[in-house]
Design a protein around this motif. Structure first.
Motif, PDB file in Angstrom:
ATOM      1  N   TYR A 129       0.865  -1.193   0.000  1.00 29.74           N
ATOM      2  CA  TYR A 129       0.000   0.000   0.000  1.00 29.74           C
ATOM      3  C   TYR A 129       0.897   1.238   0.000  1.00 29.74           C
ATOM      4  CZ  TYR A 129      -4.035   2.942   1.217  1.00 29.74           C
ATOM      5  OH  TYR A 129      -5.037   3.896   1.209  1.00 29.74           O
ATOM      6  N   PRO A 130       1.418   1.606  -1.172  1.00 27.33           N
ATOM      7  CA  PRO A 130       2.433   2.667  -1.257  1.00 27.33           C
ATOM      8  C   PRO A 130       1.997   4.019  -0.697  1.00 27.33           C
ATOM      9  CG  PRO A 130       2.357   1.408  -3.302  1.00 27.33           C
ATOM     10  CD  PRO A 130       1.194   0.965  -2.479  1.00 27.33           C
ATOM     11  N   GLU A 131       0.683   4.259  -0.574  1.00 27.02           N
ATOM     12  CA  GLU A 131       0.239   5.518   0.025  1.00 27.02           C
ATOM     13  C   GLU A 131       0.786   5.698   1.441  1.00 27.02           C
ATOM     14  OE1 GLU A 131      -1.506   3.567  -1.818  1.00 27.02           O
ATOM     15  OE2 GLU A 131      -2.607   4.756  -3.316  1.00 27.02           O
ATOM     16  N   LEU A 132       1.113   4.585   2.085  1.00 27.26           N
ATOM     17  CA  LEU A 132       1.668   4.656   3.446  1.00 27.26           C
ATOM     18  C   LEU A 132       3.061   5.277   3.470  1.00 27.26           C
ATOM     19  CD1 LEU A 132       0.589   1.148   4.831  1.00 27.26           C
ATOM     20  CD2 LEU A 132      -0.402   3.381   5.414  1.00 27.26           C
ATOM     21  N   LEU A 133       3.686   5.413   2.319  1.00 24.28           N
ATOM     22  CA  LEU A 133       5.006   6.047   2.269  1.00 24.28           C
ATOM     23  C   LEU A 133       4.957   7.496   2.742  1.00 24.28           C
ATOM     24  CD1 LEU A 133       6.215   4.578  -1.143  1.00 24.28           C
ATOM     25  CD2 LEU A 133       7.305   4.186   1.076  1.00 24.28           C
ATOM     26  N   GLU A 134       3.758   8.076   2.743  1.00 23.91           N
ATOM     27  CA  GLU A 134       3.589   9.454   3.229  1.00 23.91           C
ATOM     28  C   GLU A 134       3.294   9.502   4.730  1.00 23.91           C
ATOM     29  OE1 GLU A 134       4.319  11.668   1.009  1.00 23.91           O
ATOM     30  OE2 GLU A 134       4.469  10.068  -0.493  1.00 23.91           O
ATOM     31  N   ASP A 136       4.096   9.301   8.572  1.00 26.39           N
ATOM     32  CA  ASP A 136       5.271   9.536   9.432  1.00 26.39           C
ATOM     33  C   ASP A 136       5.507   8.427  10.448  1.00 26.39           C
ATOM     34  OD1 ASP A 136       5.721  11.908   8.125  1.00 26.39           O
ATOM     35  OD2 ASP A 136       4.600  13.127   9.576  1.00 26.39           O
ATOM     36  N   LYS A 137       4.551   7.514  10.591  1.00 32.15           N
ATOM     37  CA  LYS A 137       4.724   6.436  11.581  1.00 32.15           C
ATOM     38  C   LYS A 137       5.783   5.430  11.149  1.00 32.15           C
ATOM     39  CE  LYS A 137      -0.053   6.468  13.346  1.00 32.15           C
ATOM     40  NZ  LYS A 137      -0.703   7.312  12.321  1.00 32.15           N
ATOM     41  N   PHE A 138       6.124   5.393   9.858  1.00 34.13           N
ATOM     42  CA  PHE A 138       7.080   4.417   9.359  1.00 34.13           C
ATOM     43  C   PHE A 138       8.487   5.003   9.334  1.00 34.13           C
ATOM     44  CE2 PHE A 138       3.030   2.933   7.882  1.00 34.13           C
ATOM     45  CZ  PHE A 138       3.135   1.549   7.875  1.00 34.13           C
ATOM     46  N   PRO A 139       9.490   4.250   9.799  1.00 31.09           N
ATOM     47  CA  PRO A 139      10.870   4.749   9.820  1.00 31.09           C
ATOM     48  C   PRO A 139      11.410   4.957   8.407  1.00 31.09           C
ATOM     49  CG  PRO A 139      10.807   2.424  10.421  1.00 31.09           C
ATOM     50  CD  PRO A 139       9.394   2.875  10.340  1.00 31.09           C
ATOM     51  N   SER A 140      12.385   5.851   8.297  1.00 34.82           N
ATOM     52  CA  SER A 140      12.911   6.237   6.983  1.00 34.82           C
ATOM     53  C   SER A 140      13.585   5.073   6.252  1.00 34.82           C
ATOM     54  CB  SER A 140      13.902   7.393   7.140  1.00 34.82           C
ATOM     55  OG  SER A 140      14.982   7.011   7.989  1.00 34.82           O
ATOM     56  N   ASP A 141      14.256   4.171   6.993  1.00 35.44           N
ATOM     57  CA  ASP A 141      14.931   3.062   6.307  1.00 35.44           C
ATOM     58  C   ASP A 141      13.931   2.059   5.733  1.00 35.44           C
ATOM     59  OD1 ASP A 141      14.272   2.390   8.918  1.00 35.44           O
ATOM     60  OD2 ASP A 141      15.990   1.088   9.223  1.00 35.44           O
ATOM     61  N   ALA A 142      12.793   1.867   6.423  1.00 34.14           N
ATOM     62  CA  ALA A 142      11.746   0.998   5.877  1.00 34.14           C
ATOM     63  C   ALA A 142      11.192   1.593   4.585  1.00 34.14           C
ATOM     64  CB  ALA A 142      10.630   0.803   6.903  1.00 34.14           C
ATOM     65  N   LYS A 143      10.993   2.907   4.578  1.00 38.16           N
ATOM     66  CA  LYS A 143      10.491   3.568   3.373  1.00 38.16           C
ATOM     67  C   LYS A 143      11.515   3.472   2.232  1.00 38.16           C
ATOM     68  CE  LYS A 143       7.532   6.955   5.724  1.00 38.16           C
ATOM     69  NZ  LYS A 143       7.252   8.399   5.925  1.00 38.16           N
ATOM     70  N   LYS A 144      12.786   3.621   2.579  1.00 33.04           N
ATOM     71  CA  LYS A 144      13.823   3.545   1.550  1.00 33.04           C
ATOM     72  C   LYS A 144      13.847   2.167   0.898  1.00 33.04           C
ATOM     73  CE  LYS A 144      18.829   4.143   0.956  1.00 33.04           C
ATOM     74  NZ  LYS A 144      20.111   4.437   1.656  1.00 33.04           N
ATOM     75  N   ARG A 145      13.733   1.111   1.716  1.00 31.60           N
ATOM     76  CA  ARG A 145      13.729  -0.251   1.169  1.00 31.60           C
ATOM     77  C   ARG A 145      12.501  -0.460   0.289  1.00 31.60           C
ATOM     78  NH1 ARG A 145      17.151  -3.373   4.349  1.00 31.60           N
ATOM     79  NH2 ARG A 145      18.696  -1.917   5.178  1.00 31.60           N
ATOM     80  N   ALA A 146      11.356   0.016   0.757  1.00 31.06           N
ATOM     81  CA  ALA A 146      10.127  -0.169  -0.002  1.00 31.06           C
ATOM     82  C   ALA A 146      10.208   0.541  -1.350  1.00 31.06           C
ATOM     83  CB  ALA A 146       8.933   0.332   0.797  1.00 31.06           C
ATOM     84  N   ARG A 147      10.719   1.761  -1.354  1.00 29.30           N
ATOM     85  CA  ARG A 147      10.826   2.511  -2.611  1.00 29.30           C
ATOM     86  C   ARG A 147      11.762   1.794  -3.585  1.00 29.30           C
ATOM     87  NH1 ARG A 147      10.820   7.274   0.939  1.00 29.30           N
ATOM     88  NH2 ARG A 147       8.831   8.378   0.629  1.00 29.30           N
ATOM     89  N   ARG A 148      12.861   1.260  -3.072  1.00 30.70           N
ATOM     90  CA  ARG A 148      13.819   0.562  -3.945  1.00 30.70           C
ATOM     91  C   ARG A 148      13.180  -0.669  -4.574  1.00 30.70           C
ATOM     92  NH1 ARG A 148      17.938  -3.490  -2.795  1.00 30.70           N
ATOM     93  NH2 ARG A 148      19.619  -3.375  -4.347  1.00 30.70           N
ATOM     94  N   ILE A 149      12.419  -1.409  -3.788  1.00 30.65           N
ATOM     95  CA  ILE A 149      11.750  -2.598  -4.322  1.00 30.65           C
ATOM     96  C   ILE A 149      10.685  -2.197  -5.341  1.00 30.65           C
ATOM     97  CG2 ILE A 149      10.224  -4.530  -3.720  1.00 30.65           C
ATOM     98  CD1 ILE A 149      11.747  -4.649  -1.009  1.00 30.65           C
ATOM     99  N   LEU A 150       9.884  -1.184  -5.013  1.00 34.44           N
ATOM    100  CA  LEU A 150       8.814  -0.758  -5.910  1.00 34.44           C
ATOM    101  C   LEU A 150       9.368  -0.218  -7.224  1.00 34.44           C
ATOM    102  CD1 LEU A 150       6.404   0.935  -3.343  1.00 34.44           C
ATOM    103  CD2 LEU A 150       5.987  -1.167  -4.622  1.00 34.44           C
ATOM    104  N   GLU A 151      10.493   0.490  -7.159  1.00 35.74           N
ATOM    105  CA  GLU A 151      11.095   1.026  -8.385  1.00 35.74           C
ATOM    106  C   GLU A 151      11.570  -0.086  -9.314  1.00 35.74           C
ATOM    107  OE1 GLU A 151      14.128   3.647  -7.014  1.00 35.74           O
ATOM    108  OE2 GLU A 151      12.709   5.191  -6.333  1.00 35.74           O
TER     109      GLU A 151
END
Length: 496
Positions: A129-134, A136-151
C-alpha cells in the motif's frame, strides 16, 4: 472469468479456446451430476440408457499418471487430515479429552504464535500500500527499502510480474549476502535464481537432472531420514531414489563411507547422478561439521555427482506463507543454464511479495539505520527462544523411558526415537498401520497433539520415530512435551 475475457476478443483462436472452455465446463457439470446419482444408477454408467451408450469418466485411477499415485507427503498426510476433522468436531460441540488440536507437525512459526519481525512487516505493508510512504509512523529506512523494491517492479507495483529469474536488485542483494556469509568468496547475481520457497528450486533442478530408462535412469541420493519433498518429487519424476542413512548414534552425522556404500549398490540398477544434502537436517535438526561438508564436496567431485545443498538460512524464521527462496548455481554448464532459464520462464516468476521479503532477510537494517536496534532486539529474542526450546525439548524427552532425543542444533524440529512394546506393534499390524502411525494417531485422538510419524521420512529398519516442531510458545511447548511423556508411559503400560 476466462470465458468472459476471451469472448471479448473475437479472434479465431480465442473463439476456439472459448468453445473448448465451454466443453470443459459441460464435462465437469456432467461428472458432478453423475457423482450425485444413487449407487444403483452408477452401476449403469457404462450401460445404454434409453438406447444411448453412456461413457465412463475420462480420467480415472486406472488411467491417470501412475507416478502421481506413488507420491506421498507425510507432513500433510492422513494424520493431519484427521486433525482437521477433529477440529471441526470440536467446533460442532463434540466432546473430546482436550479443547484444541495442537498442530506440532509443521514448522509454521506465525501459526504457532511467534511474533513477526516489525521491520519486515513495515516494508511489506509499504510495498503493498504505497500511500503509506507518506505516513510519518514508518521509519525512513523501511520507506527507503520499499521505494527501492517498488522502483524495480513493473508499474511500481508488487502486483506486477518480474523477470522469471527474479527481480535483479534482489538477486544482487542475495549475491552480496552469500559473499559476506562465505568470507568474501565472490557470488554472481546472474547465478542466483529466486524461487517460490525452497521446494520450487529443488523440483526445478531435479527436472533438469532426471533422464534415461531402465538401468540408465537417473538415481538421486537422499538422506534417510529425509524431508518427504524429495521422495515425492522423485516419485513424480520417475527417478530412482537412492537412500543413504544418517547415524543417529552420532547425532545424525553423515559418513562418507555410508555414501560410498549407497552409491556402489545403486550403480547395479541405475545411473546415480545427484547427491542431495539437507543441512541443517530436516526432520533431524542436526548441523553437519565443516569437516563433514568438505568431505562430502570431495566425494561428489571424485564420483562425478551433481551436488544439491539444501540449506535453511535460519535468519528470520516464520514467514513461510510468503514462499520466498533462492538457489545459487555453481559450475553449471552455460548451455544447461540457458535451458534452466527457459524452464523457469514457464511459471513466469516467483511471487513478488516473497521476493520482497527475501530481500529484507538477506539485507537487514544496518547499525546506522533507525530500525537497527528494534530489529536486532526482536531477531535476537526469536533465536534465543528457539535455542531455549530446543534444549528444553531434548532434556524433557530424555527423562522418559522409551524416548531418546538427540540435540536440536539448527532447525525448528526434533526427531525423537521411540521404543514400543511388541504388543503395540502387533496391534498396529491388525489395524493395518505402521507402528509409529498407530502411536501418533492414538496420541492425536487422546491428547489432541498432531505429530508426523517417522515412517513418513524414512528410518532404519527396526527403529521408530516422530517429528515434532519446537515452535509453540514456551509454556505451551512445556505442556505439549508433558502430554507426550505422559502418553508414552500410559501407552507403554497398556501394551506391556
Amino acid at each position: 472469468m476466462t470465458k468472459r475475457i476471451l469472448t471479448k476478443h473475437p479472434v479465431q483462436g480465442a473463439v476456439q479456446h472459448t468453445n473448448a472452455v465451454q466443453m470443459s465446463i459441460s464435462l465437469v457439470s456432467s461428472v458432478r451430476v453423475t457423482q450425485r446419482r444413487r449407487p444403483q444408477q452408477n452401476k449403469m454408467s457404462q450401460q445404454a440408457v434409453d438406447g444411448v451408450p453412456r461413457r465412463g469418466k475420462v480420467l480415472t485411477l486406472d488411467n491417470m499418471n501412475p507416478n502421481v499415485k506413488r507420491v506421498e507427503y507425510a507432513v500433510r498426510g492422513p494424520i493431519v487430515q484427521r486433525a482437521v476433522q477433529i477440529e471441526k468436531e470440536l467446533r460442532e460441540g463434540i466432546k473430546k479429552p482436550f479443547t484444541e488440536v495442537i498442530k506440532a507437525n509443521i514448522g509454521d512459526a506465525h501459526a504457532m504464535g511467534q511474533k513477526p519481525i516489525t521491520f519486515l512487516r513495515q516494508v511489506l505493508a509499504l510495498c503493498s500500500y504505497p500511500e503509506l510512504l507518506e505516513d510519518d509512523k514508518f521509519p525512513s529506512d523501511a520507506k527507503k527499502r520499499a521505494r527501492r523494491i517498488l522502483e524495480a517492479c513493473g508499474g511500481h507495483s508488487i502486483g506486477a510480474y518480474s523477470a522469471s529469474q527474479g527481480i535483479e536488485c534482489i538477486r544482487q542483494d542475495v549475491a552480496a549476502f552469500i559473499e559476506r556469509r562465505d568470507g568474501g568468496i565472490p557470488s554472481n547475481p546472474d547465478n542466483i535464481f529466486l524461487s517460490t520457497g525452497a521446494s520450487d528450486a529443488i523440483v526445478t533442478m531435479l527436472k533438469l537432472l532426471v533422464c534415461g530408462e531402465g538401468r540408465d535412469r537417473t538415481g538421486v541420493m537422499i538422506s534417510i531420514p529425509q524431508y518427504p519433498l524429495y521422495s515425492a518429487a522423485l516419485a513424480d519424476l520417475g527417478a530412482v531414489q537412492i537412500n543413504y542413512y544418517l547415524d543417529e548414534d552420532k547425532c545424525w552425522g553423515l559418513d562418507v563411507t555410508e555414501l560410498k556404500r549407497a552409491l556402489n549398490e545403486a550403480r547395479q540398477h541405475c545411473d546415480p547422478r545427484v547427491l542431495c544434502i539437507i543441512n541443517p537436517g530436516n526432520p533431524t535438526g542436526q548441523v553437519q561439521s565443516r569437516k563433514c561438508i568438505e568431505d562430502v564436496i570431495r566425494f561428489a567431485k571424485e564420483e562425478h555427482l551433481f551436488l544439491m545443498a539444501d540449506e535453511l538460512e535460519l535468519v528470520e524464521v516464520g514467514w513461510c506463507g510468503f514462499r520466498g527462496g533462492y538457489m545459487e548455481l555453481i559450475n553449471l554448464d552455460p548451455e544447461v543454464k540457458a535451458q534452466l532459464i527457459k524452464l523457469v520462464s514457464v511459471r513466469l516468476c516467483p511471487p513478488i511479495p516473497g521476493q520482497a521479503l527475501l530481500d529484507l532477510v538477506v539485507n537487514p537494517p544496518q547499525p546506522n539505520e533507525p530500525s537497527y536496534t528494534t530489529f536486532t532486539k526482536e531477531r535476537t529474542a526469536v533465536l534465543a527462544t528457539l535455542a531455549e526450546k530446543a534444549q528444553l525439548t531434548e532434556q524433557i524427552f530424555n527423562t522418559v523411558p522409551g524416548i531418546t532425543c538427540n540435540p536440536v542444533q539448527g532447525a525448528m524440529y526434533t526427531f525423537p526415537r521411540i521404543t514400543l512394546p511388541q504388543k503395540a506393534i502387533d496391534e498396529a499390524k491388525k489395524e493395518g498401520q505402521v507402528p509409529d502411525m498407530f502411536y501418533c494417531m492414538r496420541l492425536l485422538e487422546e491428547e489432541g497433539i498432531c505429530l508426523v510419524p517417522g515412517s513418513g521420512f524414512g528410518q532404519r529398519e527396526g527403529t521408530l520415530h516422530f517429528r515434532m516442531t519446537i515452535l509453540p510458545p514456551t509454556e505451551k511447548l512445556k505442556m505439549v512435551l508433558q502430554k507426550i511423556c505422559d502418553f508414552q508411559l500410559r501407552f507403554t503400560q497398556e501394551f506391556s
